[in-house]
Design a protein around this motif. Structure first.
Motif, PDB file in Angstrom:
ATOM      1  N   LEU A  49      39.602  41.782  47.792  1.00 48.70           N
ATOM      2  CA  LEU A  49      38.603  41.257  46.870  1.00 48.70           C
ATOM      3  C   LEU A  49      39.236  41.034  45.503  1.00 48.70           C
ATOM      4  O   LEU A  49      40.045  41.837  45.050  1.00 48.70           O
ATOM      5  CB  LEU A  49      37.430  42.227  46.733  1.00 48.70           C
ATOM      6  N   LEU A  50      38.841  39.948  44.840  1.00 49.25           N
ATOM      7  CA  LEU A  50      39.352  39.640  43.507  1.00 49.25           C
ATOM      8  C   LEU A  50      38.333  40.092  42.472  1.00 49.25           C
ATOM      9  O   LEU A  50      37.165  39.729  42.542  1.00 49.25           O
ATOM     10  CB  LEU A  50      39.610  38.136  43.367  1.00 49.25           C
ATOM     11  N   GLU A  51      38.779  40.894  41.520  1.00 45.37           N
ATOM     12  CA  GLU A  51      37.907  41.359  40.441  1.00 45.37           C
ATOM     13  C   GLU A  51      38.327  40.679  39.142  1.00 45.37           C
ATOM     14  O   GLU A  51      39.484  40.753  38.736  1.00 45.37           O
ATOM     15  CB  GLU A  51      38.008  42.877  40.283  1.00 45.37           C
ATOM     16  N   HIS A  52      37.377  39.994  38.507  1.00 45.13           N
ATOM     17  CA  HIS A  52      37.617  39.366  37.204  1.00 45.13           C
ATOM     18  C   HIS A  52      37.334  40.415  36.139  1.00 45.13           C
ATOM     19  O   HIS A  52      36.177  40.685  35.819  1.00 45.13           O
ATOM     20  CB  HIS A  52      36.691  38.168  36.987  1.00 45.13           C
ATOM     21  N   VAL A  53      38.375  41.010  35.580  1.00 47.00           N
ATOM     22  CA  VAL A  53      38.200  41.975  34.504  1.00 47.00           C
ATOM     23  C   VAL A  53      37.780  41.220  33.233  1.00 47.00           C
ATOM     24  O   VAL A  53      36.902  41.650  32.501  1.00 47.00           O
ATOM     25  CB  VAL A  53      39.483  42.798  34.275  1.00 47.00           C
ATOM     26  N   LEU A  54      38.397  40.064  32.986  1.00 47.79           N
ATOM     27  CA  LEU A  54      38.012  39.172  31.892  1.00 47.79           C
ATOM     28  C   LEU A  54      37.653  37.816  32.482  1.00 47.79           C
ATOM     29  O   LEU A  54      38.458  37.214  33.177  1.00 47.79           O
ATOM     30  CB  LEU A  54      39.174  38.981  30.898  1.00 47.79           C
ATOM     31  N   ASN A  55      36.448  37.342  32.230  1.00 50.84           N
ATOM     32  CA  ASN A  55      36.062  36.000  32.678  1.00 50.84           C
ATOM     33  C   ASN A  55      36.582  34.937  31.726  1.00 50.84           C
ATOM     34  O   ASN A  55      36.712  33.779  32.087  1.00 50.84           O
ATOM     35  CB  ASN A  55      34.543  35.884  32.794  1.00 50.84           C
ATOM     36  N   VAL A 115      44.701  43.589  31.406  1.00 51.33           N
ATOM     37  CA  VAL A 115      44.465  43.127  32.774  1.00 51.33           C
ATOM     38  C   VAL A 115      43.356  42.069  32.741  1.00 51.33           C
ATOM     39  O   VAL A 115      42.281  42.294  32.207  1.00 51.33           O
ATOM     40  CB  VAL A 115      44.058  44.295  33.699  1.00 51.33           C
ATOM     41  N   VAL A 116      43.655  40.901  33.314  1.00 57.45           N
ATOM     42  CA  VAL A 116      42.684  39.809  33.380  1.00 57.45           C
ATOM     43  C   VAL A 116      42.041  39.756  34.759  1.00 57.45           C
ATOM     44  O   VAL A 116      40.833  39.645  34.892  1.00 57.45           O
ATOM     45  CB  VAL A 116      43.357  38.461  33.038  1.00 57.45           C
ATOM     46  N   LEU A 117      42.873  39.854  35.811  1.00 56.72           N
ATOM     47  CA  LEU A 117      42.400  39.839  37.200  1.00 56.72           C
ATOM     48  C   LEU A 117      43.083  40.967  37.949  1.00 56.72           C
ATOM     49  O   LEU A 117      44.238  41.290  37.661  1.00 56.72           O
ATOM     50  CB  LEU A 117      42.763  38.518  37.888  1.00 56.72           C
ATOM     51  N   GLN A 118      42.386  41.542  38.925  1.00 53.72           N
ATOM     52  CA  GLN A 118      43.043  42.514  39.795  1.00 53.72           C
ATOM     53  C   GLN A 118      42.507  42.371  41.205  1.00 53.72           C
ATOM     54  O   GLN A 118      41.371  41.974  41.409  1.00 53.72           O
ATOM     55  CB  GLN A 118      42.892  43.935  39.274  1.00 53.72           C
ATOM     56  N   ASP A 147      48.055  40.658  47.034  1.00 52.96           N
ATOM     57  CA  ASP A 147      47.536  41.679  47.925  1.00 52.96           C
ATOM     58  C   ASP A 147      46.889  42.789  47.096  1.00 52.96           C
ATOM     59  O   ASP A 147      47.020  42.830  45.881  1.00 52.96           O
ATOM     60  CB  ASP A 147      48.688  42.247  48.766  1.00 52.96           C
ATOM     61  N   ALA A 148      46.201  43.697  47.766  1.00 53.92           N
ATOM     62  CA  ALA A 148      45.526  44.814  47.094  1.00 53.92           C
ATOM     63  C   ALA A 148      46.512  45.557  46.200  1.00 53.92           C
ATOM     64  O   ALA A 148      47.655  45.805  46.587  1.00 53.92           O
ATOM     65  CB  ALA A 148      44.910  45.749  48.121  1.00 53.92           C
ATOM     66  N   GLY A 149      46.074  45.893  45.004  1.00 55.54           N
ATOM     67  CA  GLY A 149      46.910  46.616  44.061  1.00 55.54           C
ATOM     68  C   GLY A 149      47.597  45.718  43.039  1.00 55.54           C
ATOM     69  O   GLY A 149      48.107  46.200  42.042  1.00 55.54           O
ATOM     70  N   HIS A 150      47.636  44.416  43.286  1.00 57.18           N
ATOM     71  CA  HIS A 150      48.252  43.497  42.329  1.00 57.18           C
ATOM     72  C   HIS A 150      47.285  43.196  41.188  1.00 57.18           C
ATOM     73  O   HIS A 150      46.081  43.122  41.391  1.00 57.18           O
ATOM     74  CB  HIS A 150      48.647  42.184  43.005  1.00 57.18           C
ATOM     75  N   SER A 151      47.853  43.003  39.996  1.00 55.63           N
ATOM     76  CA  SER A 151      47.064  42.640  38.822  1.00 55.63           C
ATOM     77  C   SER A 151      47.700  41.442  38.139  1.00 55.63           C
ATOM     78  O   SER A 151      48.915  41.256  38.202  1.00 55.63           O
ATOM     79  CB  SER A 151      47.007  43.795  37.822  1.00 55.63           C
TER      80      SER A 151
END
Length: 194
Positions: A117-123, A171-174, A146-150
């Motif tokens: 799953l991709l999480e947008h820390v900053l939109n 961190v922008v995306l993780q 892959d999981a764990g990459h930012s």
């Protein structure tokens, strides 16, 4: 980014009643400020302003009784239910002047297989750029992550003349791994037999 031309009319009435009358006439109350000048209260054409604000960080060229001013939207108030514009704060800018704005972050590509799953820390990414060359967005490739990459702010390629307005290690995306639900234990919640 092209300038969007709007004609502004000075406001002489203030308060709720005056704002409601202006909105009934299809106008949006606004305030223009910046560069140490006195704030100028204006009414703008509602439909044209709504179309202009569909572009993030739109550069507006206001014609205020023959006087031309460049502005960018700083705060936009919308009706919570219907979404129409209620009020806009506009910041005066000059050609060549640097401004700090938030630019939307778009992604391209597919994550690595496996239910990540991709999480947008900053939109939106805070950047400093010339007022007349504000980028509409920045695009980040997430192909194969892959999981764990930012993706950090420093990893994003910015247009020429644009610099980060946040720490480089922000961190922008993780990418996070999908979490499976633990199976319920059998017999849970049932009474014990004697």
């Amino acid at each position: 980014m092209a300038e969007i031309k709007l004609s502004a009319k000075p406001r002489t009435e203030f308060g709720k009643g005056a704002a409601r009358r202006a909105r009934r006439e299809g106008l949006v109350p606004a305030v223009v400020y910046g560069h140490g000048a006195e704030p100028v209260h204006v009414n703008l054409p509602g439909h044209d302003l709504m179309l202009a604000l569909k572009t993030p960080n739109a550069l507006l060229a206001l014609d205020l009784e023959g006087k031309k001013e460049l502005v960018i939207p700083k705060a936009v108030q919308r009706d919570a239910i219907k979404g129409f514009l209620r009020h806009v704060d506009l910041l005066l800018v000059r050609r060549g002047e640097k401004v700090t704005v938030e630019v939307p972050v778009h992604t391209e590509g597919d994550l690595a297989p496996g239910g990540n799953l991709l999480e947008h820390v900053l939109n939106a990414l805070p950047v400093e750029t010339e007022a007349t060359h504000i980028p509409e967005s920045v695009t980040v490739s997430i192909a194969g992550l892959d999981a764990g990459h930012s993706v950090l702010a420093k990893d994003i390629t910015l247009p020429a003349g644009t610099t980060l307005a946040v720490e480089e290690d922000t961190v922008v995306l993780q990418v996070v791994g999908a979490q499976a639900e633990a199976p319920a234990a059998e017999g849970a919640g049932e009474g014990e037999e004697a």
